[in-house]
Design a protein around this motif. Structure first.
Motif, PDB file in Angstrom:
ATOM      1  N   SER A   4       0.849  -1.194   0.000  1.00 37.63           N
ATOM      2  CA  SER A   4       0.000   0.000   0.000  1.00 37.63           C
ATOM      3  C   SER A   4       0.880   1.238   0.000  1.00 37.63           C
ATOM      4  CB  SER A   4      -0.903   0.007   1.237  1.00 37.63           C
ATOM      5  OG  SER A   4      -1.511   1.272   1.409  1.00 37.63           O
ATOM      6  N   MET A   5       0.480   2.248  -0.786  1.00 35.02           N
ATOM      7  CA  MET A   5       1.183   3.526  -0.742  1.00 35.02           C
ATOM      8  C   MET A   5       0.388   4.564   0.029  1.00 35.02           C
ATOM      9  SD  MET A   5       3.346   5.257  -3.833  1.00 35.02           S
ATOM     10  CE  MET A   5       2.616   6.868  -3.578  1.00 35.02           C
ATOM     11  N   ALA A   6      -0.580   4.084   0.828  1.00 29.85           N
ATOM     12  CA  ALA A   6      -1.384   4.947   1.691  1.00 29.85           C
ATOM     13  C   ALA A   6      -2.061   6.054   0.882  1.00 29.85           C
ATOM     14  CB  ALA A   6      -0.548   5.492   2.841  1.00 29.85           C
ATOM     15  N   SER A   7      -2.283   7.202   1.489  1.00 22.69           N
ATOM     16  CA  SER A   7      -3.023   8.289   0.834  1.00 22.69           C
ATOM     17  C   SER A   7      -2.119   9.468   0.555  1.00 22.69           C
ATOM     18  CB  SER A   7      -4.177   8.741   1.737  1.00 22.69           C
ATOM     19  OG  SER A   7      -3.656   9.397   2.897  1.00 22.69           O
ATOM     20  N   CYS A   8      -2.650  10.423  -0.186  1.00 24.21           N
ATOM     21  CA  CYS A   8      -1.905  11.655  -0.475  1.00 24.21           C
ATOM     22  C   CYS A   8      -1.597  12.404   0.820  1.00 24.21           C
ATOM     23  CB  CYS A   8      -2.690  12.533  -1.439  1.00 24.21           C
ATOM     24  SG  CYS A   8      -4.393  12.879  -0.930  1.00 24.21           S
ATOM     25  N   THR A   9      -2.566  12.434   1.746  1.00 21.58           N
ATOM     26  CA  THR A   9      -2.362  13.125   3.019  1.00 21.58           C
ATOM     27  C   THR A   9      -1.307  12.425   3.859  1.00 21.58           C
ATOM     28  OG1 THR A   9      -4.660  13.910   2.978  1.00 21.58           O
ATOM     29  CG2 THR A   9      -3.506  13.990   5.091  1.00 21.58           C
ATOM     30  N   THR A  10      -1.322  11.087   3.852  1.00 25.65           N
ATOM     31  CA  THR A  10      -0.311  10.333   4.593  1.00 25.65           C
ATOM     32  C   THR A  10       1.078  10.651   4.069  1.00 25.65           C
ATOM     33  OG1 THR A  10      -1.901   8.535   4.900  1.00 25.65           O
ATOM     34  CG2 THR A  10       0.412   8.037   5.340  1.00 25.65           C
ATOM     35  N   ASN A  11       1.244  10.695   2.747  1.00 21.09           N
ATOM     36  CA  ASN A  11       2.544  11.011   2.160  1.00 21.09           C
ATOM     37  C   ASN A  11       2.983  12.425   2.525  1.00 21.09           C
ATOM     38  OD1 ASN A  11       3.722   8.976  -0.199  1.00 21.09           O
ATOM     39  ND2 ASN A  11       1.584   8.628   0.291  1.00 21.09           N
ATOM     40  N   ALA A  12       2.048  13.362   2.546  1.00 21.14           N
ATOM     41  CA  ALA A  12       2.385  14.743   2.892  1.00 21.14           C
ATOM     42  C   ALA A  12       2.844  14.852   4.343  1.00 21.14           C
ATOM     43  CB  ALA A  12       1.189  15.658   2.646  1.00 21.14           C
ATOM     44  N   LEU A  13       2.118  14.190   5.225  1.00 15.75           N
ATOM     45  CA  LEU A  13       2.436  14.271   6.643  1.00 15.75           C
ATOM     46  C   LEU A  13       3.667  13.444   7.012  1.00 15.75           C
ATOM     47  CD1 LEU A  13      -1.150  14.049   8.160  1.00 15.75           C
ATOM     48  CD2 LEU A  13       0.374  16.027   8.260  1.00 15.75           C
ATOM     49  N   ALA A  14       3.874  12.330   6.307  1.00 14.08           N
ATOM     50  CA  ALA A  14       4.974  11.430   6.672  1.00 14.08           C
ATOM     51  C   ALA A  14       6.324  12.121   6.590  1.00 14.08           C
ATOM     52  CB  ALA A  14       4.955  10.193   5.776  1.00 14.08           C
TER      53      ALA A  14
END
Length: 332
Positions: A149-159
Motif C-alpha cells: 500500500s502507498m497509503a493516501s496523499c495526506t499520509t505522504n504529505a504528513l509522513a
C-alpha cells in the motif's frame, strides 16, 4: 524491462500514466478499466487540472494509442485480465477498492507478481507493507512484500514532516487538520449520500471529513501519537495539512525550518519534500511533483506547541510518487 499494468484509469490512474510517460519511468503493458476506450482516451488527452497531453491520444476497441505507443486495453467490468499471460511484474491498482487483502489478492490470483495499491489498506493485515518513497522504501522485501500500500496523499504529505520532526526533535503528541480539494466521492449537487456530510454540493461547501492518515502513519511509526481530520473545500486540486505538535526536545521556529531546508536538499527526502520560503496560495503547488511542500513562513511556535503546514497537490504529487515507487518495485 519490467512489465507494469495499470488497473483503474480514473483521476489517479490517468495522472500516474502522464507522469510515467513524461518522466520516462515506464510504458504500461496494459491498462484496464470498466469504461469505453474512446472516452478514456479523451479524458487522458485533455485534463481539466493539468491541460492537454502533448501527444495525440486515441481509443479503439482493445487499444489506447498515445503518440506512437499502442497500449492494450481490457474492459474489466466482468473479470480482471489474465496478468500471468502478459507476464506482469506489478499491477498498480488505482480503483480505490483494493483496500482489503482479498481485493488485492485477486491480481495475484490472476498471475501478477506484485500489487501496488494507490490507497490506504484498511488494516496492516490487509497488505504486506506500507511503503513510501523517502520514508521507508528501503525496507522493501521482494520475497515477502507482494501486496504493498502507498497509503493516501495526506499520509505522504504528513509522513515527510513527521520523519523530519521525529529525527530532529521527537514527537510526544500531535493533531492535524488537512484542508483538501474535493474528490469524486462527493456530490456535485445536494443529494443523499452514504456519508451525510457528503450530501451537500462539493463545489459550494466546506465539508468536514474523516482522514485515515493517522492510522496509516502508525503503520510506519507504531508508537506515533497523532490523530486528525479533514475539511473538503471548493478547489479542484491542491491541499494543505497543518500539524500541531508537542515535541520531546525544545526547538525554535528557525531550528525547525532549518531542519526542513536540510532534509529537502538531501536524500532520502530530496525530490519528495520541498520547502517554500515565500508566501503563496494553493495555485502555486498545482502540478508540483513533491508530495510534501513545507510552507516555512507558516511555521509557528506558542509555548511548547509547534505548528507546521505542508502543501501537496493531492493528485499530481501523489501520482508522481506512485509512478516512481511502481518503477522501483517492478525493477526488484
Amino acid at each position: 524491462m519490467s512489465n507494469i499494468a495499470i488497473f483503474g484509469f480514473g483521476r489517479i490512474g490517468r495522472t500516474c500514466l502522464r507522469v510515467a510517460l513524461q518522466d520516462n519511468l515506464f510504458t504500461p503493458v496494459a491498462i484496464a478499466d470498466i469504461k469505453d476506450e474512446a472516452n478514456l482516451a479523451a479524458l487522458f488527452q485533455v485534463d481539466t487540472n493539468y491541460g492537454r497531453f502533448p501527444e495525440l491520444t486515441t481509443g479503439t476497441t482493445g487499444h489506447l494509442t498515445i503518440g506512437d505507443r499502442d497500449i492494450p486495453y481490457f474492459n474489466s467490468a466482468k473479470e480482471i485480465p489474465d496478468w500471468g499471460a502478459m507476464n506482469v511484474d506489478l499491477v498498480i491498482d488505482c480503483t480505490g477498492r483494493a483496500t482489503t487483502r482479498a481485493g488485492a489478492q485477486l491480481h495475484l490470483d490472476r498471475g501478477a507478481k506484485r500489487v501496488l495499491v494507490s490507497a490506504p489498506s484498511k488494516t496492516l493485515d490487509d497488505c504486506d507493507a506500507v511503503l513510501l518513497k523517502g520514508i521507508n522504501l528501503d525496507t522493501f522485501d521482494p520475497d515477502n512484500h507482494k501486496i504493498i500500500s502507498m497509503a493516501s496523499c495526506t499520509t505522504n504529505a504528513l509522513a515527510a514532516v513527521v520523519k523530519v520532526i521525529i529525527e530532529n526533535f521527537g514527537i510526544r503528541f500531535g493533531l492535524f487538520s488537512t484542508v483538501h480539494a474535493y474528490t469524486n466521492s462527493q456530490s456535485l449537487t445536494d443529494q443523499p449520500m452514504k456519508d451525510r456530510r457528503d450530501s451537500w454540493a462539493a463545489a459550494e461547501n466546506i465539508i468536514p471529513s474523516s482522514s485515515g492518515a493517522a492510522k496509516a502513519l502508525r503503520f510506519i511509526w507504531k508508537d506515533l501519537q497523532i490523530t486528525g481530520k479533514a475539511y473538503r473545500v471548493p478547489v479542484r486540486t491542491g491541499s494543505i495539512a497543518e500539524l500541531n505538535l508537542l515535541t520531546e526536545k525544545p526547538c525554535t521556529v528557525e531550528e525547525v525550518n532549518d531542519a526542513f531546508r536540510k532534509a529537502a536538499s538531501e536524500e532520502p527526502l530530496k525530490g519528495v519534500m520541498g520547502v517554500l520560503e515565500d508566501e503563496w496560495a494553493s495555485c502555486r503547488i498545482v502540478a508540483d511533483p513533491h508530495t510534501s511542500i513545507v510552507d516555512l513562513p507558516l511555521t509557528a511556535k506558542q509555548g511548547e506547541l509547534l505548528s507546521v503546514a505542508a502543501w501537496y497537490d493531492n493528485e499530481w504529487g501523489y501520482a508522481t510518487r506512485l509512478a516512481e515507487v511502481a518503477a522501483y518495485l517492478a525493477s526488484k
